[in-house]
Each structure stands twice: as C-alpha cells, then as structure tokens.
Design a protein around this motif. Structure first.
Motif, PDB file in Angstrom:
ATOM      1  N   ASN A   1      11.496  16.005  -4.169  1.00  9.44           N
ATOM      2  CA  ASN A   1      11.586  15.993  -5.624  1.00  9.44           C
ATOM      3  C   ASN A   1      10.767  14.820  -6.169  1.00  9.44           C
ATOM      4  N   GLY A   2      10.803  14.619  -7.471  1.00 12.84           N
ATOM      5  CA  GLY A   2       9.978  13.597  -8.083  1.00 12.84           C
ATOM      6  C   GLY A   2      10.248  12.192  -7.576  1.00 12.84           C
TER       7      GLY A   2
ATOM      8  N   LEU B   1       4.632  12.328 -21.696  1.00 14.84           N
ATOM      9  CA  LEU B   1       4.873  11.307 -20.673  1.00 14.84           C
ATOM     10  C   LEU B   1       3.648  10.441 -20.431  1.00 14.84           C
TER      11      LEU B   1
ATOM     12  N   GLU C   1       4.504  19.332 -22.265  1.00 15.86           N
ATOM     13  CA  GLU C   1       5.570  18.454 -21.783  1.00 15.86           C
ATOM     14  C   GLU C   1       4.992  17.193 -21.145  1.00 15.86           C
TER      15      GLU C   1
ATOM     16  N   ASP D   1       8.367   6.311 -13.359  1.00 21.55           N
ATOM     17  CA  ASP D   1       9.343   7.243 -13.932  1.00 21.55           C
ATOM     18  C   ASP D   1       8.678   8.496 -14.467  1.00 21.55           C
ATOM     19  N   SER D   2       7.584   8.312 -15.225  1.00 19.64           N
ATOM     20  CA  SER D   2       6.920   9.479 -15.801  1.00 19.64           C
ATOM     21  C   SER D   2       6.280  10.329 -14.711  1.00 19.64           C
TER      22      SER D   2
ATOM     23  N   ASP E   1       8.771  16.687 -10.953  1.00 27.48           N
ATOM     24  CA  ASP E   1       9.918  17.580 -11.134  1.00 27.48           C
ATOM     25  C   ASP E   1       9.554  18.762 -12.030  1.00 27.48           C
ATOM     26  N   LEU E   2       8.724  18.524 -13.049  1.00 23.34           N
ATOM     27  CA  LEU E   2       8.297  19.617 -13.916  1.00 23.34           C
ATOM     28  C   LEU E   2       7.537  20.690 -13.147  1.00 23.34           C
TER      29      LEU E   2
ATOM     30  N   GLU F   1       8.969  12.456 -13.219  1.00 21.71           N
ATOM     31  CA  GLU F   1       9.293  13.561 -14.123  1.00 21.71           C
ATOM     32  C   GLU F   1       8.249  14.658 -14.056  1.00 21.71           C
TER      33      GLU F   1
END
Length: 355
Positions: A229-230, A282, A278, A183-184, A190-191, A187
């Motif tokens: 994407n992520g 994570l 950010e 999950d991280s 995506d960042l 993310e």
C-alpha cells in the motif's frame, strides 16, 4: 545514461520516476471541457492581476484560443496515435525546464529535505527530453546560507531557493517546479491501488523500521513478493542502506513508479482524468493556467522525441569531501550544457556506478 525513442505514455513514465503526481497530470489527455476549465482559470488569473477591462478582454481571447487549440489537439491525439503535432513550449527559445521535487517533510512547519531533485528539460530544437537527476549529497553554495548539501536548499527556503541554487551553480534556467512529500506520495499510491514489489529480507527489515508507530501493524514478515500500500511503498522507496546506497534507492523509486504507470496504462481516459484531478490536490506547483494549457496541447508532438537519462555528478568528474560530492564544476557545466542544449557526447550508462 541511456537514450531511446519513447511514446507519450513512456514520456509520462520518465517524469514519474521523480514525481508521479506531475506525470499523472500530463498522462491524462484531458477532454475539451477539462482543458476549458484551465482556460477559465487563466482568464480569471489575468483579470485579477490587472483589473483592466482591456486586459480582461485579451485574456478572454487568449484563454479561448488556447483552450480551443488544446482541445483540438487532444481530440486528434485520441483519434490517432500516429499523427504528429508542432510542440509549443512556454517561452520563446524552444526549451522548457521544470524542477521535480520529492521531499521528506514530516511536519507542516518546514519544507523537508529534497531527496528527489530532477530537472526535466524539453528541447524542441534538438527534439530531446532530458531528465537530469541531481544527487542529494552534492556540494552546494546556497545563496544566503553558505555551503551545504544540495538538498538543504529546499529545507531552508523552499523551491525558489533550490531553483536559485541550481541555476547559479550549473548556469541553467528552470521555468517551474512541482513537489510532493511522503504523505502525499503515499496517498497517490493508494489512489492507484498499490504496487507489486519483490523485497529481500534485508529490505523488509529496513522498511519495517521506517513505519511509524501507528503503521506498525502493516509490517512485513520476511522477504518475498508483496502488494504494497502507499505507506509501505514509500517506506520501501526510502531504503538507502541496503545495497548500493543512494544509487539503489533511486532504482527502488523507479520500480515503484514503473508499477504505478503500468496500472495507469490500463485505465480509461475518464478514469485517468478523475485520478489526475485528485492527484492535483496533493501537488505543490507554480505552473500558471495558461502555461498548463500550452504544455497539455504539446503532448502529441512529443511522441517521437528522444529520451536521455542524465545524472549529476558525472563519473570521473567529482570527489568526495566531508560527506559531500564535490563536482569539477567547469567540466560538469560543459558536459551538462552539451547534453541539455545539443552538443555531442557519448551517452554511457552511469546509473549503477559509484565512486
């Protein structure tokens, strides 16, 4: 294995091959005020542990000195990429090792299996940075749990147990760890804005199967070039049964992370700093604030270090038994120590080979 001269940015890419989070932490040459925040955290950390006024004063002085030194070296590095600095590592033997972990955790009540295990060793005595991948299916005698595949150690009892297992099995010392999960990682991708990847039809089929029910609308139609994407990128990085098994899965991970860092190289210092803040949220790690300052202040001195990619088990030094890779431990430890600590070995490319 391969060896070559690297820049600071390329050094960060090497770390990113295992955990882009930790690499982004180092990729950002933080301005003085950001480093000062680490110093202030270090001061508070020391005061909380001791509660003594004298120690608090010492922590003030240490944190201020470390922050000043790190800020000075960061400013110098920003002004000139050609200067060199003395590398100062935590500890007193000139060697620092951190275990980088990527886990398949899907729920909060367990750690997940550690499908990525890389020990990054910085040796200031030999001026080498050695990135050693430990394959997930390695035979391991896990203290308190018996014989299992190596990646079970993290699932059973977290990073400390995995560190203990590696240290006792291979007679090495590991100073810290940093970890992310699916999950991280998604993310983080995506960042950064996603990644450009070319996929085969077979890879697309497996990728789509890895998507959860909630993400099925993100399935791909067929092979081709995509901006993933992520969620899609993590599914791609998990593909194991297309091509050369776990060896090619590792290559897919490197492809994704290389694209991430190509994007990161085009970011300004301010953008990278914001991204790093950010990303830190994570990441699970055990690096103290003072050690973080010391590591950050050493970045510019790593510019001319030699990068060595390393992998355990070594070709010709293991057998396959009960779906585990069983090393010849005596020969493996001798070769591993030679690479880590400075003995001469012939560095050959083992990345794509499989017994």
């Amino acid at each position: 294995m391969k060896n070559n001269r690297i820049s600071v940015v390329e050094f960060c890419k090497a770390i990113g091959a295992a955990l882009c989070v930790f690499a982004l932490m180092f990729c950002c040459r933080l301005p003085g005020n950001e480093i000062l925040s680490y110093a202030q955290e270090a001061e508070s950390e020391a005061a909380d542990e001791t509660g003594a006024a004298a120690v608090s004063e010492a922590a003030d002085e240490t944190a201020d000195a470390a922050a000043s030194e790190a800020a000075d070296e960061t400013e110098e590095a920003a002004e000139s990429d050609t200067g060199t600095s003395v590398v100062s590592l935590p500890g007193d033997d000139g060697i620092y090792s951190i275990l980088l972990i990527g886990s398949d955790r899907r729920e909060d009540n367990w750690n997940g299996n550690s499908d990525v295990m890389i020990v990054l060793t910085v040796n200031s005595n030999t001026q080498r940075i050695i990135m050693t991948s430990y394959m997930r299916d390695l035979y391991a005698e896990i203290p308190g749990y018996g014989v299992h595949k190596l990646n079970y150690a993290y699932a059973a009892s977290g990073a400390d147990k995995l560190i203990e297992t590696l240290e006792t099995s291979y007679d090495i010392e590991i100073d810290n760890y940093a970890a992310v999960d699916f999950d991280s990682m998604a993310e983080i991708i995506d960042l950064i804005g996603g990644v450009d990847i070319e996929l085969s039809d077979a890879e697309v089929e497996v990728l789509n199967n890895y998507l959860s029910e909630d993400d099925k609308d993100q399935a791909l139609a067929s092979g081709g070039e995509y901006h993933l994407n992520g969620v899609q990128a993590v599914a791609y990085m998990r593909i194991r049964y297309v091509g050369n098994a776990d060896y090619q899965r590792t290559q897919r991970q490197r492809s994704v992370l290389s694209d991430i860092f190509e994007t990161a190289q085009d970011m300004t210092a301010a953008e990278l700093t914001e991204l790093a803040q950010e990303v830190l949220e994570l990441t699970d790690h055990d690096i103290s604030a003072l050690d973080m300052i010391q590591l950050l202040s050493s970045l510019s001195g790593l510019t001319e270090y030699e990068l060595v990619e390393n992998r355990v088990p070594y070709d010709g030094m293991f057998t396959s038994q009960n779906e585990m890779l069983v090393p010849d431990f005596d020969a493996t430890i001798e070769k591993l120590h030679g690479i880590l600590y400075g003995y001469d070995y012939c560095f050959e490319d083992e990345d794509e080979e499989e017994e």
